[in-house]
Design an enzyme around this catalytic site. Structure first.
Site, PDB file in Angstrom:
ATOM      1  N   GLY A   1      59.408  60.019 -29.844  1.00  0.00           N
ATOM      2  CA  GLY A   1      59.945  61.480 -30.403  1.00  0.00           C
ATOM      3  C   GLY A   1      60.444  62.291 -29.405  1.00  0.00           C
ATOM      4  O   GLY A   1      61.292  61.674 -28.509  1.00  0.00           O
ATOM      5  N   GLY A   2      60.394  63.575 -29.485  1.00  0.00           N
ATOM      6  CA  GLY A   2      61.191  64.516 -28.678  1.00  0.00           C
ATOM      7  C   GLY A   2      60.455  65.099 -27.600  1.00  0.00           C
ATOM      8  O   GLY A   2      59.402  64.816 -27.504  1.00  0.00           O
TER       9      GLY A   2
ATOM     10  N   CYS B   1      68.617  57.413 -31.115  1.00  0.00           N
ATOM     11  CA  CYS B   1      68.222  57.727 -29.661  1.00  0.00           C
ATOM     12  C   CYS B   1      69.326  57.010 -29.010  1.00  0.00           C
ATOM     13  O   CYS B   1      69.567  57.512 -27.680  1.00  0.00           O
ATOM     14  CB  CYS B   1      66.894  57.407 -29.274  1.00  0.00           C
ATOM     15  SG  CYS B   1      66.494  55.719 -29.510  1.00  0.00           S
TER      16      CYS B   1
ATOM     17  N   GLU C   1      58.861  57.010 -25.701  1.00  0.00           N
ATOM     18  CA  GLU C   1      60.275  56.931 -25.939  1.00  0.00           C
ATOM     19  C   GLU C   1      60.738  57.967 -26.498  1.00  0.00           C
ATOM     20  O   GLU C   1      60.477  58.417 -27.536  1.00  0.00           O
ATOM     21  CB  GLU C   1      60.539  55.707 -26.652  1.00  0.00           C
ATOM     22  CG  GLU C   1      61.937  55.186 -26.838  1.00  0.00           C
ATOM     23  CD  GLU C   1      62.819  56.019 -27.870  1.00  0.00           C
ATOM     24  OE1 GLU C   1      63.610  57.007 -27.388  1.00  0.00           O
ATOM     25  OE2 GLU C   1      62.771  55.630 -28.950  1.00  0.00           O
TER      26      GLU C   1
END
Length: 493
Positions: free
Chosen positions: A240-241, A294, A260
């Protein structure tokens, strides 16, 4: 050769049947309804129960009080059976990825292929990741001892997955955790939960007991906090962010964490590079999943002598982009996932332009409010947000540099998972790999991830490494066993 794609109506009907069967198998119920919509046109893809904190509590309780995990051979059998199910239902999975998410039908089919590979690698990891006999008798005080270590299940694992790869990233979480013998609770992004639900259904049909793999369907703000804060959850694996990172860091405590998080992945184009190759690969990366990847190289540093020619070739490649409905096999690029994503992309592009960047290429007008045209900017100032914030959209910032040293210095200042280096010189490639801090360096390409390799980031880009054999180790407990006499004494002579 032309590719024959199945009827949209046929696959949609089969998807609806499988979704209904999955909800019934897992006995998923809720007071509210979660409507999954196609970002292409806003049409309803599926209606699912929308769960809340009560479902999280029930799932964690079931997982933490469940029987011992399945034997290793049975876990391997199930993983191989799931490979067979996904392969047999390939067209349905591709249709679901395309319908609920941002990928075109060609991109969706490629993701199903990768999911199958990830599951195969998970089965292989279950077979091959093992402990080791330790030569404890190499020290005098333990000369009569024998020792070894082995991997054991960690316990309850919370798996959180994003919208941009709604099937393969689920496989990357569930496959290794299942191979390790853990009890996994999956929470997919509420915008793309159908792919995850159908993959869980494949596991259940293959013989996985429900307590060993569960899914929670609901809004992130409602179900993620109680899931990641429950002390019975022994590990969290998530993609995710930065907002997700902060939420997990707030409650993590002394637990195993595998994150990640992405970031700004740069690319370097040297003066000796094959410019046509660099332009082709970077154009593909810019439009792939509409930049919602990403590994999208949004920051490109080009040596000054070839900067103008590279931009010409890049624009030439981007001009070939075919826009249209995701279901059309000719379409190259789909929409952004929602209005928040549009606002983020527009804000970062506007910030760069306001600070003096110039547009080199701007694609045709958007097909809908969630589509954004490809945009390439040149001479983006160093204080622009695009150098430091992940755009997660079809925007590419470029900047000329005097030489390789300057390019490497600028790339080192980014926070992404990977750097791409385009060069014809082996020594340049070796220097870049030695100097750059990123967890992955790719030479003469962009997104070339092999799902069996270690994948992840450090610092703000992530923590730990995915890839089935690596994630299996991350999500396992290591037990050391010592005997105070040599095992050989008990062997037949």
């Amino acid at each position: 050769m032309a590719t024959a794609f199945p009827s949209h109506d046929e696959t949609r009907a089969e998807m609806a049947r499988l979704v209904e069967a999955a909800v019934k198998t897992a006995d998923i119920a809720a007071d509210d309804e979660l409507i999954v919509r196609d970002p292409d046109d806003g049409s309803a893809v599926a209606s699912l129960p929308q769960q809340d904190h009560r479902a999280v509590e029930a799932a964690v309780t079931a997982a933490s009080t469940a029987d011992v995990p399945l034997p290793l051979d049975e876990r391997i059998r199930i993983l191989e059976a799931v490979v067979g199910i996904v392969s047999a239902e390939f067209d349905v999975f591709a249709h679901v990825i395309m319908s609920e998410g941002v990928k075109t039908i060609r991109e969706a089919r490629a993701e199903v292929d990768r999911c199958i590979e990830t599951l195969k690698l998970s089965a292989e990891a279950a077979r091959t990741v093992a402990g080791q006999l330790i030569p404890v008798n190499s020290t005098r005080r333990l000369r009569a001892h024998t020792g070894y270590y082995r991997y054991r299940p960690l316990g309850v694992v919370a798996a959180l997955t994003p919208y941009n790869d709604p099937l393969n990233l689920v496989a990357h979480k569930v496959g290794p955790s299942f191979a390790a013998g853990n009890h996994t609770i999956l929470r997919p992004d509420e915008r793309t939960p159908v792919s995850a639900l159908l993959l869980c259904h494949a596991f259940w049909r293959a013989g996985t007991p429900l307590p060993q793999l569960q899914i929670v369907l609901g809004e992130g703000k409602t179900v993620v906090p109680p899931l990641v804060s429950d002390p019975r959850v022994r590990a969290i694996t998530a993609t995710g962010g930065q907002r997700l990172r902060r939420e997990i860091e707030r409650v993590a405590g002394a637990r195993r964490i595998l994150l990640e998080l992405g970031g700004v992945s740069p690319a370097i184009v040297t003066r000796d590079a094959d410019l046509a190759l660099a332009a082709t690969r970077l154009a593909d990366a810019a439009r792939g999943a509409a930049g919602q990847n990403c590994l999208h190289p949004q920051a490109v540093f080009v040596e000054r002598p070839v900067h103008t020619e590279f931009l010409r070739l890049l624009s030439e490649q981007l001009e070939k982009t075919v826009s249209g409905p995701k279901a059309d096999p000719a379409t190259d690029m789909g929409p952004l996932i929602d209005t928040a994503a549009v606002s983020r992309v527009d804000a970062l592009a506007a910030d760069a332009l306001d600070r003096g960047a110039s547009p080199v290429y701007r694609g045709p007008e958007a097909l809908s409010s969630l589509h954004r045209p490809l945009l390439v900017l040149r001479d983006v100032p160093g204080d622009a947000r695009l150098w430091h914030e992940e755009v997660f959209g079809p925007v590419t910032a470029t900047r000329p540099v005097d030489d390789l040293d300057q390019a490497l210095a600028l790339a080192r200042g980014t926070s992404g998972l990977q750097t791409s280096v385009f060069t014809s010189r082996l020594d340049t490639a070796a220097t870049a790999a030695a100097v750059l801090p990123h967890a992955s360096v790719v030479v003469n390409d962009t997104d070339t991830r092999f799902d069996g390799m270690p994948f992840g980031g450090d610092g703000s880009a992530g923590l730990g490494r995915e890839g089935p054999s690596f994630a299996l180790r991350e999500l396992s407990s290591v037990q050391s066993v010592h005997h105070n006499q040599p095992i050989e004494r008990h062997l037949p002579r």
